[in-house]
Motif scaffolding. Sequence first.
Motif, short mmCIF file in Angstrom:
data_model
loop_
_atom_site.label_atom_id
_atom_site.label_comp_id
_atom_site.label_asym_id
_atom_site.label_seq_id
_atom_site.Cartn_x
_atom_site.Cartn_y
_atom_site.Cartn_z
N ILE A 106 0.89 -1.16 0.00
CA ILE A 106 0.00 0.00 0.00
C ILE A 106 0.92 1.21 0.00
O ILE A 106 1.55 1.52 1.02
CB ILE A 106 -0.93 0.03 1.23
CG1 ILE A 106 -1.83 -1.21 1.21
CG2 ILE A 106 -1.77 1.30 1.23
CD1 ILE A 106 -2.80 -1.29 2.38
N PRO A 107 1.05 1.88 -1.14
CA PRO A 107 2.07 2.93 -1.25
C PRO A 107 1.63 4.22 -0.57
O PRO A 107 0.44 4.53 -0.51
CB PRO A 107 2.17 3.14 -2.76
CG PRO A 107 0.84 2.76 -3.29
CD PRO A 107 0.29 1.70 -2.38
N ILE A 108 2.58 4.92 -0.03
CA ILE A 108 2.35 6.27 0.48
C ILE A 108 3.20 7.17 -0.42
O ILE A 108 4.42 7.10 -0.39
CB ILE A 108 2.78 6.38 1.95
CG1 ILE A 108 2.00 5.36 2.78
CG2 ILE A 108 2.56 7.80 2.48
CD1 ILE A 108 2.38 5.32 4.25
N THR A 109 2.51 7.95 -1.24
CA THR A 109 3.25 8.64 -2.30
C THR A 109 2.51 9.87 -2.78
O THR A 109 1.28 9.94 -2.69
CB THR A 109 3.48 7.69 -3.50
OG1 THR A 109 4.25 8.38 -4.50
CG2 THR A 109 2.16 7.24 -4.12
N ASP A 110 3.27 10.82 -3.32
CA ASP A 110 2.66 11.97 -3.99
C ASP A 110 2.73 11.82 -5.51
O ASP A 110 2.43 12.76 -6.24
CB ASP A 110 3.33 13.27 -3.53
CG ASP A 110 4.83 13.26 -3.77
OD1 ASP A 110 5.37 12.22 -4.23
OD2 ASP A 110 5.48 14.29 -3.49
N PHE A 111 3.12 10.65 -5.97
CA PHE A 111 3.12 10.39 -7.41
C PHE A 111 1.67 10.43 -7.89
O PHE A 111 0.84 9.66 -7.38
CB PHE A 111 3.76 9.03 -7.69
CG PHE A 111 3.84 8.67 -9.15
CD1 PHE A 111 4.65 9.37 -10.03
CD2 PHE A 111 3.07 7.61 -9.66
CE1 PHE A 111 4.72 9.02 -11.38
CE2 PHE A 111 3.13 7.26 -10.99
CZ PHE A 111 3.96 7.98 -11.86
N ILE A 144 -0.58 7.03 -9.16
CA ILE A 144 -0.34 5.75 -8.46
C ILE A 144 -1.53 4.79 -8.60
O ILE A 144 -1.37 3.58 -8.42
CB ILE A 144 0.00 6.02 -6.97
CG1 ILE A 144 0.62 4.78 -6.31
CG2 ILE A 144 -1.22 6.53 -6.21
CD1 ILE A 144 1.97 4.39 -6.83
N LYS A 201 -6.54 -1.21 -1.97
CA LYS A 201 -5.50 -0.17 -1.87
C LYS A 201 -4.10 -0.65 -2.23
O LYS A 201 -3.13 0.12 -2.21
CB LYS A 201 -5.45 0.44 -0.45
CG LYS A 201 -6.72 1.16 -0.03
CD LYS A 201 -6.58 1.69 1.40
CE LYS A 201 -7.87 2.33 1.90
NZ LYS A 201 -8.11 3.67 1.32
N GLU A 261 4.02 1.44 4.47
CA GLU A 261 4.00 0.85 5.81
C GLU A 261 3.64 -0.63 5.72
O GLU A 261 4.03 -1.42 6.55
CB GLU A 261 2.96 1.57 6.69
CG GLU A 261 3.32 2.98 7.09
CD GLU A 261 4.35 2.99 8.23
OE1 GLU A 261 4.21 2.19 9.16
OE2 GLU A 261 5.30 3.80 8.15
#
Lengths: 674, 674
Positions: B253-258, B261, B283, B328
């Motif tokens: 589950i990525p945490i990104t501002d890309f 996504i 997600k 995470e």
Amino acid sequence: MTAAETPESKCDVIIIGAGPAGLMMAAWMARCGIDARVVDKRSTKIFSGQADGLQLRSLEIFDSFGFADRAWKEANHMIEMCMWNPGTDGVIRRSDRVPDVPVGLSRFTQIVLHQGRIERFFLEHIKKHSKDSLRVERAVLPESLSISEDLCDDHSSSSYPLTVTLRHLTEDEAAPAQSNGSEVRDGLFRSNLAEDDTDELIKKSQGKEGTSEVVRAKYMVGCDGAHSWTRRQLGFQLEGEPTDFIWGVLDVIPITDFPDIRMRCAVHSASSGSLMVIPRENKLVRLYIQLTEIKPDASGRADRSQITPQTIIKAAQKIIAPYKLTYEYCDWWTAYQIGQRVGTNFDYKNRVFLAGDAVHTHSPKAGQGMNVSMQDAYNLGWKLGLVVKGIAKPEILKTYQSERRRVAQDLIDFDHKFSRLFSGRPAKDVMDESGVNMSDFKDAFLKGNLFASGLSVDYGASMLVAKEGDAAEQGDGTDVSLSTVSISASKTRVMGHQDVATNIKLGMRFPSYKVLNQADARPWHFQERLRSDGRFRLVVFAGNVLSAAQKSRLDAFCASLASSTLLAPHLHTHVAVLTLHSAKRVDVELLRDLPDVLHPYDGKTGWDYDSVFVDDVSYHEGYGDAYAGYGVQRETGCVVVCRPDQYVGFVGGLDEEGWRGVEGYFRGVLRDGE
Amino acid sequence: MTAAETPESKCDVIIIGAGPAGLMMAAWMARCGIDARVVDKRSTKIFSGQADGLQLRSLEIFDSFGFADRAWKEANHMIEMCMWNPGTDGVIRRSDRVPDVPVGLSRFTQIVLHQGRIERFFLEHIKKHSKDSLRVERAVLPESLSISEDLCDDHSSSSYPLTVTLRHLTEDEAAPAQSNGSEVRDGLFRSNLAEDDTDELIKKSQGKEGTSEVVRAKYMVGCDGAHSWTRRQLGFQLEGEPTDFIWGVLDVIPITDFPDIRMRCAVHSASSGSLMVIPRENKLVRLYIQLTEIKPDASGRADRSQITPQTIIKAAQKIIAPYKLTYEYCDWWTAYQIGQRVGTNFDYKNRVFLAGDAVHTHSPKAGQGMNVSMQDAYNLGWKLGLVVKGIAKPEILKTYQSERRRVAQDLIDFDHKFSRLFSGRPAKDVMDESGVNMSDFKDAFLKGNLFASGLSVDYGASMLVAKEGDAAEQGDGTDVSLSTVSISASKTRVMGHQDVATNIKLGMRFPSYKVLNQADARPWHFQERLRSDGRFRLVVFAGNVLSAAQKSRLDAFCASLASSTLLAPHLHTHVAVLTLHSAKRVDVELLRDLPDVLHPYDGKTGWDYDSVFVDDVSYHEGYGDAYAGYGVQRETGCVVVCRPDQYVGFVGGLDEEGWRGVEGYFRGVLRDGE
């Protein structure tokens, strides 16, 4: 057994009856996480027969729980209605073909599926969402109900005003006797031609060593059918009278040369009565057959012993002649006498509620019974859930009777009119005044179709519907006026502005158009995002977010929202935010162009990508043109409060006044706002 | 344990391996009612990771089994593909957006769902249709295979040419060791960076008291993966070489501002390698990440110990900079080295077959592996089913290799080209000849998209596809020419006439348009009526059945069909008849206007109402315009033979010549026709 030995327990909500209304109520309890019990006097669920038409609104509701697709896949779909009437020669011929439901109303059409399957979908849903803690307890009979009157207005969490004694039956006691010895199941024991057997069951079981228990509850919902035991405990009546019209019902695989046997048909014969054809799944067809040769006796009730599958099919053969009609396989049969009755009261002190057949009975042919019953419980369930959890004010429970008793009254009026037109003998010519004019029948059918879809329901003004007009007049007379609640500091009544969203009608269900998820371009019917999870939804029609002026309006609105002491604590948990903007999808970036409160950040899972949608063209599924459909200005948008049951509570501009309206609406509903 | 003590049994088909290919094969066995067994050396099915893209053709196949809706509902839908490339400043930016699959190809789009769920759908389907008799036997390892060469050509029902010894493992033996001690599951044990462990398992289990059994079988299908034990017993090779490109795979589950996504993305960085983003359900996002800093050693194989989730995410961060990317939650991870290899042989004497990874391996990024593997088995399963039941001639089994090895070769060519374009460094400018030109990449992607949909498969001429041209040339070189079978009295080759149905291509899958059921006006995608039940379908495009001339052509054709000594015994059981006419629906009556053979009568259930369809306007779902879509003349129609796998076998006129073609086609296929 002495009282001292009887086990005692507590629960928040006890539901009597596990038919469609009881199961709908239980589904809400599971979704809202309420400590509830569901008991039913029968030992098994039903396997054949029973009501089975699913109207558009019921499918939308099933979809909001996530299982409409299962019903849709298994069911027979009814697309066209054919009307057959006698010509001048007295021989029936097809006079009209009309769409079974009006075109463009919903993404669903009317389908037909055995009630047992529908109950199965509910049971699996309840099991999944309650994590197995909520199960239907079968062969359990309520024996007594006592109400501590002084506790009814005490809404503290330790107040349990209701005491119910339950008796656990043996398998033998709980299985209903069939009226004949054949292998074909019949439904006479549930028909209104049969007496209720609850008292008999109580008597029988008291002679044996059944075990009893005492349950103390905060709320009780009687979904226990036309002979409702719960209703009798409260001393409430069903008002209305039976008619002389007696109908038989056959579920068969027909062998026939009648050309429209897979269409829904209304067949009026010249003088042998009427017949309705409802095609079902698995080659079955349900036939509703007027039994003109069977008359009620002096007591007004028909003699059940005269009614068999053989007498019913013979009546059908007379009506449908010159076409042949027989069968080799009969799945189920029953008979009933038409009567329209409505309960005088739908609740007792907002502690005990009645739903479904317990408060309205009518003829089954319009396919309304199960639907309206489920929708009663769908209306009540979330309200009860939010009140039990201490989130919503107990006053909102009054809207159950005001909203649903009005619907029941409308239903009974519709059924009264439709039944008489359908059961009457067709007029021979314009001079035949005692006959029914067939074009009147067609008109009534077409008008009735919108009603029968379930989509014409329009709840009146109340603390849950911020619309103009008199609350008592728009409901069933119950006082749900807003003046009893302080809804804002200035105590002015909150009022929606219908003109900013002309097709999102206050008091009606939120309509649906195709939109795209901003983050992944996937098309959704917007209604698919209005899940039945017990949350209100604040739907932000953000308009053209790429215009600087609109962006600043949006930012201001979102700043008010994020900083509201009333709403901020409930955001996403009890009030979800859904956004639909109207700028070009490819020109918008979620993180850059839309305020955080519309797509919240979580430390473990990052940004939310499932809350912002766009009214734009899809690659594969055309263009929903949602802003136009909703009647909302593309540039300036609006804001809508959608209740947990998808009905529209408030509509306003995306501005300071609109914000005050939103906050005022929730101040009237949420307990924290008191 | 001595041989005398080893239990012996017989079965018709034994399937080695219960991945997607083995389960697809088992699904056909269940649908065809074949006595089959499925064994898998692992003790549990997989719960995370693994291949997961479902191409359009796979969804059509799932739909033909009746469970596409389940995948469709749970999956993430991929709608758009975004390409990110370095600008002249070396910083990545979005250069293109294209639809993830070409518009208008199919009623489905590409979706992504965990392989474990797909296996679950198969398992439930197999259970339902085999009435519980066919179950995957886990922790069961094949130990030896012997083939009685002289029995291979004996197709009597008592001939069992294969003898397989199976060993039942203990739980401990069968559970794969994870490569690390963490809680996150990894897939390295199945990756091509790992050695096969079958031999080790055999050794381990021989040291213990595992039980063995001997199975005598008619046919065997090795669906046992890239290290296929079955393939090794036959001495067949995979031909091809690994490349230097090593890729890591993360399900997080990525945490990104890309910003993209939740889109499928191909990201080429200037000099840190490439990355593919595949958004998933719940997600999750799957990231394919080129590991430019890890090189193969002298043996050509990468060092597994260097590869961890930490090294993989670091590589991803370099590629996607300046955007931030962390996580995470990691659900699964693995790594692989790109290589394209195809099996030299797909069968041994038409008794032992290989399917899936056992005969083709390639890079996973194009989402082809699971799809092509399942489609191998989908091609073979019905043929094996019909041959085992004695309905079809054993010669049709030769078309498995000719059809599927050709597809595998095409796949490998596609993957070879695509992988190199994707793994290569982007060209800095037109003078940079060692770099990859990004517009070449886009072109390859768009062309590859049609290929990757699975809908461009075009099987060559054979006894199952009556088309012109050289059978060996159109396939993989295997002799499936028609001259080996006497296909008609005159021994001329049966040839379809593509011009009477220009868009129902011989050798390709039957396309789909919306049509209505004549009897109840319900809209269906025509392909929904082409169920995978092991039956051929004779699709009668009946044309304008209300024209006297056409009606007499139709009657003559139907009379030939009903009286055919070859086909009449198979009608509805092994050859179903589906009709699509083009007259106005409301003017046609099923019983009056369409010959009985098109809607047969049954003494218990009356007329059949599910076989006759019409190309007409629906009330709610528009107009499919199917005749135009199929390229068939509305007035005169045509006739099509559709194989049990929905591929088109024959197309001809609705006339005497067309009838002779139909009969000739089936004479070449059905055993009774010999």
